[in-house]
Design an enzyme around this catalytic site. Structure first.
Site: not given
Lengths: 412, 412
Positions: B162, B188, B199, B285, B407, B412
């Site tokens: 992702t 992943k 996930t 991230e 995050n 959005t």
């Protein structure tokens, strides 16, 4: 605060820990902070005040906590609490302990008190010894720096701050046995939201006469639903301390459960703690808004508290709040990993009045309306589990660039 | 990996889940991701493979998990696992469940398998229904998209990503009963470090013959010390799933505890999981570096795990790592609040080889040397409690501006 509670006490427009009868306070700069701002403060009671304390649960407890426990345990009363900021006196070993005892002895000598009538608190960097020459000079100057007026309370409130942007104080009044009773508090924010200096400190004064056992129990119960509900990112410091002192000079009959005004006193006391707790959360490092999470329908209040704290402590939820993003997926994922009983099919979530999830299924909502709501300075997240009658509320703040900046560059 | 482990298996320079005998794989774009990147993949085994699964502990479990549990439970074997990215099929109610069953049925039909021989996994946004027309078109095209070569594994590895920046795959070989055995994996990243898409998925293939009960137990034990040790900010997703398939085509005698090569197989299997877990943490991230926390001297391994996870999950520790700040106060505060038995006077902390705390007291160290070390792409935090013989290692990453940016703006 419930609707019923508002009627029983009155919130003063201003005033701090010196408003209750019998208390004086003050603060000064003795050289622990480079900024020149106040770094040493004291609250003094003219009579032995009934006292109670709540302390950090961290295994590594700073030296002052041992000293304060010992003072309160001796006869359940205090005449003074001395506080320094700029240095936490934590992880400082035998010398740190000796220094905390020396602070107590010096304060007792300066005000003509017994050593066991003095409590000690510290906040600031960890692992450095206190420069005791400066501390001794400062304590010697404290008697000339205290007053019973608003300036004394103000100087004290300033002396306990570290990276806080604003001072945090409140005073409420109520009637007990037909007499006016005052309850006041001052705090510096850290806890888990604002952990730069690794400490939350709070000090409460009241002129109510309160039975020692009743004060201890009330302080513990109220802490559980106020200060302990702002453990936002879970970081419990080595120095957290909350001390309450009751002078008894208001002249009421001793308060305890069974006294007809006990419920009113407890409500006012809880309001003071909740106000300070919210103020700490709102002033969290880098925070742009206060986030309040209410959980209802849990199997017990304890379960609701665990869930509310999991939601408010989630970095994902906090980041979404910074972005004003109505990302209910973050919220339900946090609810689901709290380790508490939840029915996966019956969860409702609201952001303010905007319903986003009902029966664990998404509900279409107006994104523009949600954006406007989430950009406000206070955001309420409501979670109803429909699984019992337990409720709880927790407070925190959003996770921002500034939080990372402050904590990436803190020590260097 | 201990020194003794390295000798028993060999790490292939490249190669993924199709290296073990009997497996083909592939991936394609069916329209779930706007980017045009692969969003549907499959691993196919030419014989019924012994299979085992590990699933999220989150109360809210996505629909595919139910389907996969059912398939594996039926006879403990699988022929295929089909995976989509871009949509988690979570919080999608009855329709979501029907869609997960439809994915299984369509995959079984496309490859001529029984439905109970197919597992299903999904990752992506929560709360939206799958566009099943696209999913059906994609599944129908999968048979033409699979191969037993490196390209098949590559296409599959891409299809499960992702927001991951890099694909994560590994293959190791070892000798069992004199025959070459291969163990491979693809993952992943998300888990708790990289939870944007909420996930972590991982898929393992091996051509070893393994007793079903032995595979199940090994998978659970290894997960506890690898994938479960990267639960960095504590966020357990609704979709986490790890599935292992053993084709048995290597021709060894069935592996189980007691087999003379069992320890070697278990070590190789653990290496595959640890490699994928570390890769997920490193690709967290916004991460700029991998952080590894090792705790020794705890009362038990379980206690060491809890402490290691508390340290690696602390926003304060993570922020300090981003700032390359040797702030051991953050580390010891996290150790102290983990809720585990700790002797407050006997804790040592090292950053790499740099000793910063000994017997819970600060040790002077070279700040410049520490800065250089902490600016590296991997940081090791060593905590020795001197309180028992329990050990554990956890992996995570630093907390950065980019984490907040990603995050705050995710949905959005």
């Amino acid at each position: 605060m419930g609707v019923g509670e508002a009627a029983v006490f009155h919130i003063l427009q201003e005033g701090g820990v010196t408003v209750p009868k019998g208390f004086r306070a003050g603060g000064l700069h003795c050289g622990l902070k480079k900024s020149g701002r106040n770094d040493l403060g004291v609250i003094l009671c003219e009579v032995p005040a009934v006292a109670a304390g709540v302390y950090t649960t961290n295994v590594f407890q700073a030296a002052p906590l041992k000293v304060t426990r010992e003072s309160i345990a001796s006869d359940g009363r205090l005449r003074a609490v001395v506080v320094n900021s700029g240095n936490a006196n934590a992880c400082t070993g035998q010398q740190g302990e000796a220094d905390a005892y020396a602070m107590r002895a010096a304060t007792a000598a300066a005000f003509g008190l017994a050593e066991l009538d003095v409590a000690v608190a510290s906040t600031g960097v960890i692992g450095e010894l206190l420069p005791m020459d400066r501390v001794h000079s400062g304590i010697a100057a404290l008697p000339a720096a205290i007053s019973a007026d608003g300036n004394g309370a103000e100087q004290f409130s300033q002396a306990i701050l570290t990276t806080d942007l604003v001072k945090k104080e409140i005073c409420v009044s109520l009637t007990v046995d037909g007499r006016e009773v005052m309850i006041a508090g001052a705090a510096k924010g850290s806890g888990m939201i604002h952990p730069n200096m690794a400490t939350m400190l709070a000090f409460m004064t009241t002129d109510a006469e309160v039975e020692p056992q009743a004060l201890r129990q009330l302080l513990g119960e109220v802490t559980d639903v106020t200060f302990n509900m702002i453990t936002v990112d879970g970081d419990t410091s080595t120095n957290d301390m909350l001390v309450a002192m009751a002078s008894g000079l208001a002249g009421n009959r001793p308060l305890q459960p069974g006294h007809r005004d006990w419920a009113a006193f407890a409500a006012a006391f809880r309001h003071v703690c909740r106000h300070l707790a919210q103020a700490i959360a709102r002033d969290g490092e880098g925070a742009t808004r206060l986030v309040e999470v209410t959980v209802q329908g849990a199997v017990t209040d304890l379960s609701a508290r665990a869930i509310a704290k999991t939601v408010i402590g989630s970095s994902l939820v906090k980041s979404a709040m910074f972005g004003a993003d109505a990302n209910w997926g973050r919220i339900i994922a946090a609810v689901g990993r709290a380790g508490e009983p939840v029915n996966p099919d019956t969860v409702d979530i609201r952001l303010g009045d905007i319903v986003v999830l009902e029966g664990s299924r998404p509900v279409p909502f107006d994104e523009d309306e949600a954006l406007v709501y989430l950009q406000g300075d206070t955001v309420h997240i409501h979670v109803d589990l429909h699984h019992g009658s337990g409720t709880a509320t927790a407070w925190g703040c959003d996770l921002t660039y500034d939080y990372v900046r402050i904590n990436a560059a803190y020590r260097t």
